[in-house]
Motif scaffolding. Sequence first.
Motif, mmCIF file in Angstrom:
data_model
loop_
_atom_site.group_PDB
_atom_site.id
_atom_site.type_symbol
_atom_site.label_atom_id
_atom_site.label_comp_id
_atom_site.label_asym_id
_atom_site.label_seq_id
_atom_site.Cartn_x
_atom_site.Cartn_y
_atom_site.Cartn_z
ATOM 1 N N THR A 1 107.101 36.001 67.438
ATOM 2 C CA THR A 1 106.769 34.663 66.963
ATOM 3 C C THR A 1 107.969 33.733 66.975
ATOM 4 O O THR A 1 109.122 34.163 66.901
ATOM 5 C CB THR A 1 106.198 34.711 65.534
ATOM 6 O OG1 THR A 1 107.156 35.329 64.675
ATOM 7 C CG2 THR A 1 104.895 35.493 65.488
ATOM 8 N N ASN A 2 107.666 32.436 67.058
ATOM 9 C CA ASN A 2 108.695 31.401 67.044
ATOM 10 C C ASN A 2 108.155 30.226 66.239
ATOM 11 O O ASN A 2 106.996 29.839 66.416
ATOM 12 C CB ASN A 2 109.013 30.957 68.470
ATOM 13 C CG ASN A 2 110.091 29.902 68.509
ATOM 14 O OD1 ASN A 2 111.120 30.031 67.850
ATOM 15 N ND2 ASN A 2 109.870 28.850 69.287
ATOM 16 N N TYR A 3 108.986 29.683 65.348
ATOM 17 C CA TYR A 3 108.548 28.597 64.478
ATOM 18 C C TYR A 3 109.513 27.416 64.553
ATOM 19 O O TYR A 3 110.722 27.593 64.701
ATOM 20 C CB TYR A 3 108.481 29.057 63.023
ATOM 21 C CG TYR A 3 107.432 30.100 62.733
ATOM 22 C CD1 TYR A 3 107.736 31.452 62.779
ATOM 23 C CD2 TYR A 3 106.126 29.724 62.393
ATOM 24 C CE1 TYR A 3 106.771 32.409 62.504
ATOM 25 C CE2 TYR A 3 105.161 30.675 62.113
ATOM 26 C CZ TYR A 3 105.488 32.010 62.178
ATOM 27 O OH TYR A 3 104.533 32.965 61.901
ATOM 28 N N LEU B 1 96.567 29.704 62.424
ATOM 29 C CA LEU B 1 97.760 29.137 61.800
ATOM 30 C C LEU B 1 97.462 28.965 60.320
ATOM 31 O O LEU B 1 96.663 28.107 59.929
ATOM 32 C CB LEU B 1 98.136 27.785 62.424
ATOM 33 C CG LEU B 1 99.441 27.185 61.916
ATOM 34 C CD1 LEU B 1 100.627 28.042 62.385
ATOM 35 C CD2 LEU B 1 99.611 25.749 62.400
ATOM 36 N N VAL C 1 104.923 23.695 66.869
ATOM 37 C CA VAL C 1 104.847 24.166 65.488
ATOM 38 C C VAL C 1 105.175 25.664 65.446
ATOM 39 O O VAL C 1 106.065 26.090 64.727
ATOM 40 C CB VAL C 1 103.454 23.921 64.890
ATOM 41 C CG1 VAL C 1 103.364 24.513 63.482
ATOM 42 C CG2 VAL C 1 103.134 22.435 64.865
ATOM 43 N N ALA C 2 104.436 26.440 66.239
ATOM 44 C CA ALA C 2 104.650 27.888 66.257
ATOM 45 C C ALA C 2 104.014 28.486 67.499
ATOM 46 O O ALA C 2 103.017 27.957 68.005
ATOM 47 C CB ALA C 2 104.055 28.545 65.016
ATOM 48 N N THR C 3 104.608 29.558 67.990
ATOM 49 C CA THR C 3 104.030 30.304 69.107
ATOM 50 C C THR C 3 104.060 31.787 68.805
ATOM 51 O O THR C 3 104.885 32.255 68.000
ATOM 52 C CB THR C 3 104.778 30.055 70.424
ATOM 53 O OG1 THR C 3 106.140 30.463 70.279
ATOM 54 C CG2 THR C 3 104.716 28.599 70.846
ATOM 55 N N PHE D 1 104.433 28.278 57.153
ATOM 56 C CA PHE D 1 103.342 28.509 58.108
ATOM 57 C C PHE D 1 103.466 29.912 58.703
ATOM 58 O O PHE D 1 104.575 30.417 58.899
ATOM 59 C CB PHE D 1 103.390 27.501 59.251
ATOM 60 C CG PHE D 1 103.065 26.080 58.866
ATOM 61 C CD1 PHE D 1 102.935 25.687 57.546
ATOM 62 C CD2 PHE D 1 102.897 25.120 59.856
ATOM 63 C CE1 PHE D 1 102.644 24.374 57.204
ATOM 64 C CE2 PHE D 1 102.602 23.805 59.535
ATOM 65 C CZ PHE D 1 102.482 23.430 58.202
ATOM 66 N N THR D 2 102.311 30.506 59.007
ATOM 67 C CA THR D 2 102.278 31.815 59.653
ATOM 68 C C THR D 2 101.275 31.783 60.804
ATOM 69 O O THR D 2 100.107 31.434 60.598
ATOM 70 C CB THR D 2 101.879 32.920 58.668
ATOM 71 O OG1 THR D 2 102.803 32.935 57.573
ATOM 72 C CG2 THR D 2 101.911 34.281 59.350
ATOM 73 N N ILE D 3 101.747 32.153 61.987
ATOM 74 C CA ILE D 3 100.869 32.227 63.149
ATOM 75 C C ILE D 3 100.484 33.682 63.380
ATOM 76 O O ILE D 3 101.293 34.590 63.178
ATOM 77 C CB ILE D 3 101.550 31.621 64.401
ATOM 78 C CG1 ILE D 3 100.536 31.487 65.541
ATOM 79 C CG2 ILE D 3 102.768 32.427 64.825
ATOM 80 C CD1 ILE D 3 101.072 30.680 66.733
ATOM 81 N N VAL E 1 108.722 24.226 59.540
ATOM 82 C CA VAL E 1 107.583 24.962 58.971
ATOM 83 C C VAL E 1 107.927 26.401 58.620
ATOM 84 O O VAL E 1 107.090 27.118 58.059
ATOM 85 C CB VAL E 1 106.369 24.940 59.936
ATOM 86 C CG1 VAL E 1 106.022 23.515 60.328
ATOM 87 C CG2 VAL E 1 106.611 25.808 61.159
ATOM 88 N N LYS E 2 109.140 26.832 58.908
ATOM 89 C CA LYS E 2 109.528 28.209 58.605
ATOM 90 C C LYS E 2 109.382 28.496 57.116
ATOM 91 O O LYS E 2 109.794 27.711 56.273
ATOM 92 C CB LYS E 2 110.971 28.463 59.047
ATOM 93 C CG LYS E 2 111.133 28.655 60.537
ATOM 94 C CD LYS E 2 112.590 28.914 60.905
ATOM 95 C CE LYS E 2 112.739 29.111 62.414
ATOM 96 N NZ LYS E 2 114.167 29.295 62.800
#
Length: 115
Positions: free
Chosen positions: A57-59, A80, A48-50, A67-69, A63-64
Amino acid sequence: QVQLVESGGGLVQPGGSLRLSCAASGNIVSINVMGWYRQAPGKQRELVATIASGSFTNYADSVKGRFTISRDNRKNTVYLQMNSLKPEDTAIYYCRIQSFPMDYWGQGTQVTVSS
């Protein structure tokens, strides 16, 4: 021994928001990468995201923009924020913490998006 405790999952209507948290405790020297993955019924687990230690960050494309990690290094916690949720976001969400060479996974938290 390292433990990951996830929270924040639940049932939400389409278009709604949820915020997941994952706190790591135990013998952790430093955390390199923190992330969220999900697995829907009948599907493989997917990224989902890292977020890396330098806040890079990577999405997933799906979810771009929604979502925000983020991470709090003092608390060894990753978050998240999920907005504009869709039914296809329904899955078990797992947090993952990499403290090279170790790799830790949470137990998962259910997110259900349904009216």
